[in-house]
Design a protein around this motif. Structure first.
Motif, PDB file in Angstrom:
ATOM      1  N   ASN A  32       1.967 -14.715   3.872  1.00 49.82           N
ATOM      2  CA  ASN A  32       0.933 -14.866   4.902  1.00 49.82           C
ATOM      3  C   ASN A  32       0.489 -13.525   5.480  1.00 49.82           C
ATOM      4  OD1 ASN A  32       1.297 -17.555   4.459  1.00 49.82           O
ATOM      5  ND2 ASN A  32       1.652 -18.098   6.614  1.00 49.82           N
ATOM      6  N   VAL A  33       1.461 -12.715   5.895  1.00 49.69           N
ATOM      7  CA  VAL A  33       1.162 -11.437   6.525  1.00 49.69           C
ATOM      8  C   VAL A  33       2.153 -10.391   6.033  1.00 49.69           C
ATOM      9  CG1 VAL A  33       0.851 -10.173   8.693  1.00 49.69           C
ATOM     10  CG2 VAL A  33       0.382 -12.625   8.625  1.00 49.69           C
ATOM     11  N   MET A  34       1.626  -9.228   5.677  1.00 48.24           N
ATOM     12  CA  MET A  34       2.450  -8.063   5.380  1.00 48.24           C
ATOM     13  C   MET A  34       2.189  -7.036   6.471  1.00 48.24           C
ATOM     14  SD  MET A  34       4.152  -8.505   2.516  1.00 48.24           S
ATOM     15  CE  MET A  34       4.550  -6.805   2.084  1.00 48.24           C
ATOM     16  N   GLY A  35       3.265  -6.445   6.979  1.00 51.37           N
ATOM     17  CA  GLY A  35       3.073  -5.503   8.072  1.00 51.37           C
ATOM     18  C   GLY A  35       3.972  -4.292   7.966  1.00 51.37           C
ATOM     19  N   PRO A  87       3.660  14.194  16.510  1.00 51.88           N
ATOM     20  CA  PRO A  87       5.116  14.100  16.694  1.00 51.88           C
ATOM     21  C   PRO A  87       5.562  12.726  17.197  1.00 51.88           C
ATOM     22  CG  PRO A  87       4.338  16.221  17.452  1.00 51.88           C
ATOM     23  CD  PRO A  87       3.116  15.419  17.119  1.00 51.88           C
ATOM     24  N   GLU A  88       4.735  12.077  17.995  1.00 50.29           N
ATOM     25  CA  GLU A  88       5.101  10.756  18.520  1.00 50.29           C
ATOM     26  C   GLU A  88       5.061   9.660  17.464  1.00 50.29           C
ATOM     27  OE1 GLU A  88       2.812  12.884  19.780  1.00 50.29           O
ATOM     28  OE2 GLU A  88       1.067  11.785  20.575  1.00 50.29           O
ATOM     29  N   ASP A  89       4.591   9.979  16.263  1.00 48.41           N
ATOM     30  CA  ASP A  89       4.648   9.021  15.151  1.00 48.41           C
ATOM     31  C   ASP A  89       6.011   9.041  14.463  1.00 48.41           C
ATOM     32  OD1 ASP A  89       1.305  10.006  14.359  1.00 48.41           O
ATOM     33  OD2 ASP A  89       1.917   8.140  15.349  1.00 48.41           O
ATOM     34  N   THR A  90       6.867   9.972  14.855  1.00 47.15           N
ATOM     35  CA  THR A  90       8.192  10.069  14.256  1.00 47.15           C
ATOM     36  C   THR A  90       8.985   8.795  14.509  1.00 47.15           C
ATOM     37  OG1 THR A  90       8.281  12.478  14.434  1.00 47.15           O
ATOM     38  CG2 THR A  90      10.387  11.304  14.332  1.00 47.15           C
ATOM     39  N   ALA A  91       9.487   8.196  13.431  1.00 48.88           N
ATOM     40  CA  ALA A  91      10.221   6.932  13.527  1.00 48.88           C
ATOM     41  C   ALA A  91      10.695   6.535  12.134  1.00 48.88           C
ATOM     42  CB  ALA A  91       9.332   5.829  14.099  1.00 48.88           C
ATOM     43  N   VAL A  92      11.532   5.499  12.112  1.00 52.53           N
ATOM     44  CA  VAL A  92      11.815   4.823  10.850  1.00 52.53           C
ATOM     45  C   VAL A  92      10.763   3.730  10.686  1.00 52.53           C
ATOM     46  CG1 VAL A  92      13.466   3.476   9.508  1.00 52.53           C
ATOM     47  CG2 VAL A  92      14.275   5.303  11.030  1.00 52.53           C
ATOM     48  N   TYR A  93      10.092   3.733   9.572  1.00 52.29           N
ATOM     49  CA  TYR A  93       9.036   2.760   9.299  1.00 52.29           C
ATOM     50  C   TYR A  93       9.578   1.663   8.373  1.00 52.29           C
ATOM     51  CZ  TYR A  93       5.543   5.655  11.554  1.00 52.29           C
ATOM     52  OH  TYR A  93       4.806   6.352  12.490  1.00 52.29           O
ATOM     53  N   TYR A  94       9.311   0.428   8.775  1.00 50.50           N
ATOM     54  CA  TYR A  94       9.812  -0.734   8.045  1.00 50.50           C
ATOM     55  C   TYR A  94       8.650  -1.588   7.550  1.00 50.50           C
ATOM     56  CZ  TYR A  94      14.293   0.260  10.347  1.00 50.50           C
ATOM     57  OH  TYR A  94      15.438   0.852  10.796  1.00 50.50           O
ATOM     58  N   CYS A  95       8.789  -2.071   6.344  1.00 46.86           N
ATOM     59  CA  CYS A  95       7.863  -3.060   5.802  1.00 46.86           C
ATOM     60  C   CYS A  95       8.384  -4.449   6.160  1.00 46.86           C
ATOM     61  CB  CYS A  95       7.770  -2.886   4.293  1.00 46.86           C
ATOM     62  SG  CYS A  95       6.601  -3.990   3.483  1.00 46.86           S
ATOM     63  N   ASN A  96       7.454  -5.345   6.462  1.00 45.29           N
ATOM     64  CA  ASN A  96       7.839  -6.702   6.882  1.00 45.29           C
ATOM     65  C   ASN A  96       6.940  -7.723   6.217  1.00 45.29           C
ATOM     66  OD1 ASN A  96       6.849  -8.928   9.085  1.00 45.29           O
ATOM     67  ND2 ASN A  96       9.069  -8.659   9.138  1.00 45.29           N
ATOM     68  N   SER A  97       7.492  -8.870   5.917  1.00 47.06           N
ATOM     69  CA  SER A  97       6.673  -9.974   5.411  1.00 47.06           C
ATOM     70  C   SER A  97       6.913 -11.220   6.273  1.00 47.06           C
ATOM     71  CB  SER A  97       7.028 -10.288   3.959  1.00 47.06           C
ATOM     72  OG  SER A  97       8.325 -10.848   3.871  1.00 47.06           O
ATOM     73  N   GLN A  98       5.831 -11.965   6.491  1.00 50.72           N
ATOM     74  CA  GLN A  98       5.888 -13.258   7.174  1.00 50.72           C
ATOM     75  C   GLN A  98       4.800 -14.145   6.579  1.00 50.72           C
ATOM     76  OE1 GLN A  98       5.698 -12.913  11.427  1.00 50.72           O
ATOM     77  NE2 GLN A  98       6.666 -10.936  11.432  1.00 50.72           N
ATOM     78  N   PHE A  99       5.034 -15.173   6.057  1.00 50.06           N
ATOM     79  CA  PHE A  99       6.237 -15.854   5.628  1.00 50.06           C
ATOM     80  C   PHE A  99       6.221 -15.902   4.101  1.00 50.06           C
ATOM     81  CE2 PHE A  99       7.533 -17.131   9.742  1.00 50.06           C
ATOM     82  CZ  PHE A  99       6.376 -17.233  10.462  1.00 50.06           C
ATOM     83  N   PRO A 100       7.271 -15.769   3.333  1.00 50.04           N
ATOM     84  CA  PRO A 100       8.660 -15.740   3.789  1.00 50.04           C
ATOM     85  C   PRO A 100       8.990 -14.478   4.591  1.00 50.04           C
ATOM     86  CG  PRO A 100       8.544 -15.166   1.494  1.00 50.04           C
ATOM     87  CD  PRO A 100       7.185 -15.624   1.864  1.00 50.04           C
TER      88      PRO A 100
END
Length: 113
Positions: A32-35, A87-100
């Motif tokens: 449904n959604v990839m983020g 610099p404020e974009d510094t982070a761990v970036y995660y891919c996510n799916s919904q749904f599943p």
């Protein structure tokens, strides 16, 4: 069920660019959604950008005009093109799916000033 594998993080100077990739183990048109989310130290995980199966996109206000989410349905890959990094974009970036529902392992993005 779906497995997600991110790649493309790294260290970049402010103003630079990176492209993140998220490879899915199944057709992204069936999801449904990839983020893309990110989590900086001592901060909550937040949505950066998302794309629906129909191709509709949305972005966190602070990245609008700098980041672009896109996809290659032939490869089942979702991308996050990040330009004019700060610099404020510094982070761990995660891919996510919904749904599943699923998360990738995360990829570190570090922007130096």
């Amino acid at each position: 069920q779906v497995q997600l594998v991110e790649s493309g993080g790294g260290l970049v100077q402010a103003g630079g660019s990176l492209r993140l990739s998220c490879a899915a183990s199944r057709s992204i048109l069936s999801i449904n959604v990839m983020g893309w989310y990110r989590q900086a130290p001592e901060k909550e995980r937040e949505l950066v950008a998302a794309i629906t199966s129909g191709g509709t996109t949305n972005y966190k206000d602070s990245v609008k005009g700098r980041f672009t989410i896109s996809r290659d349905i032939t490869k089942n890959v979702v991308y996050l093109q990040m330009n004019s990094l700060k610099p404020e974009d510094t982070a761990v970036y995660y891919c996510n799916s919904q749904f599943p529902y699923s998360w990738g392992q995360g990829t570190q993005v570090t922007v130096s000033s």
